[in-house]
Design a protein around this motif. Structure first.
Motif, PDB file in Angstrom:
ATOM      1  N   ASN A  52       0.613  -1.249   0.059  1.00 19.23           N
ATOM      2  CA  ASN A  52       0.147   0.180   0.084  1.00 19.23           C
ATOM      3  C   ASN A  52       0.911   1.243  -0.056  1.00 19.23           C
ATOM      4  O   ASN A  52       0.455   2.241  -0.570  1.00 19.23           O
ATOM      5  N   ASN A  53       1.826   1.131   0.931  1.00 17.20           N
ATOM      6  CA  ASN A  53       2.884   2.250   0.651  1.00 17.20           C
ATOM      7  C   ASN A  53       3.341   2.687  -0.723  1.00 17.20           C
ATOM      8  O   ASN A  53       3.781   3.918  -1.107  1.00 17.20           O
ATOM      9  N   THR A  56       0.771   3.925  -2.765  1.00 16.15           N
ATOM     10  CA  THR A  56       0.621   5.382  -2.806  1.00 16.15           C
ATOM     11  C   THR A  56       1.553   6.343  -3.314  1.00 16.15           C
ATOM     12  O   THR A  56       1.454   7.230  -3.805  1.00 16.15           O
ATOM     13  N   ASN A  60       0.989   9.043  -6.051  1.00 13.11           N
ATOM     14  CA  ASN A  60       1.321  10.463  -5.844  1.00 13.11           C
ATOM     15  C   ASN A  60       2.650  10.928  -6.704  1.00 13.11           C
ATOM     16  O   ASN A  60       2.452  12.156  -7.199  1.00 13.11           O
TER      17      ASN A  60
END
Length: 281
Positions: A52-53, A56, A60
């Motif tokens: 998930n990191n 993300t 971004n």
């Protein structure tokens, strides 16, 4: 024979001990299995968090790159619009009068009842010495300064509310126009102020407002695959249902059609160079 009970007792004890051993092994196996499950759950949660990191971060980064591209394109488009070369297609933007002073040269009256010059705006006049009307018209094009391109006239036009065709039908009236040929995007605009009567519309009077200060009104017109085109700069008064005595009065200055897209909303207007006489060859 007396040893048989003792042997039986030993066997039973051995069986119980074996069952205890087996139970302990099962318990240990169960504990090990549960620990393995716990470890798997922790590892799964960690891997999911890492995923998930990373997701993300990637999104971004993509959003930042996209915003940078959009900003660059918007900046380029804004600069390109401001840096276009605009050449005038219509004549007499300063509205110089005919020799008898009755109407601007090269412009057609249409259904105008009366016309007169109400102000001649000169370059070089100190700002605080100009009339309110002159400053109002200059402010509409971001030019309320002492020096500018050159003198121009502000005309007041009284326009009939409608006309009658050969069949007796009442139609909208039109006024102050020229015919222009164009093969690229164009901008048609003028500084206009509504004084009274039905509010005119289209072209030089696009989005004109009643009883408001003078403003730059006009339209940007694109071009399709047909390059052998022309149009008439006919603003109109849709006053078929009002008495002929109820004329429309406006004040107008610096009307023109120029090549390219001018940012009308920013008041980016001026006296544009004329490309020459219309060719008939």
């Amino acid at each position: 024979m007396s040893d048989i009970p003792n042997i039986t007792s030993v066997v039973n004890s051995a069986t119980e001990l074996l069952d205890d051993i087996r139970g302990g092994a099962i318990t240990r196996m169960k504990a090990q299995h549960e620990q393995a499950l716990d470890n798997f759950g922790d590892e799964k949660a960690q891997k999911l968090s890492e995923f998930n990191n990373q997701k993300t971060s990637a999104l971004n980064d993509l959003a930042n790159r996209a915003n940078a591209v959009i900003e660059s394109v918007e900046s380029h488009l804004a600069e390109s619009q401001d840096q276009q070369t605009h050449m005038r297609l219509t004549k007499n933007q300063a509205l110089i009068p005919s020799p008898d002073g009755s109407f601007p040269l090269h412009w057609t009256k249409g259904h105008i009842k009366a016309a007169k010059i109400i102000e001649t705006v000169e370059s070089g006049t100190p700002v605080n010495e100009r009339s309110h009307t002159a400053r109002e018209f200059l402010s509409a094009i971001n030019c309320d300064v002492q020096y500018f391109a050159g003198r121009f006239h502000i005309w007041e036009l009284e326009i009939n509310p409608h006309r009658v065709n050969s069949g007796g039908q009442q139609l909208e009236s039109y006024f102050l126009y020229q015919s222009v040929r164009y093969s690229s995007a164009i901008t048609m605009a003028a500084v206009v102020k509504h004084i009274s009567g039905v509010i005119p519309s289209r072209f030089f009077c696009e989005e004109l407002q009643a009883n408001a200060p003078a403003k730059l009104c006009g339209v940007n017109i694109g071009i399709g695959s047909t390059r052998n085109s022309y149009l008439n700069t006919t603003s109109q008064v849709h006053g078929q249902h009002v008495p002929l005595s109820e004329t429309t009065v406006i004040q107008i200055a610096l009307p023109a059609v120029v090549t390219g897209n001018v940012d009308i909303k920013q008041g980016a207007w001026g006296q544009f160079p004329f490309i020459g006489e219309q060719a008939y060859d």
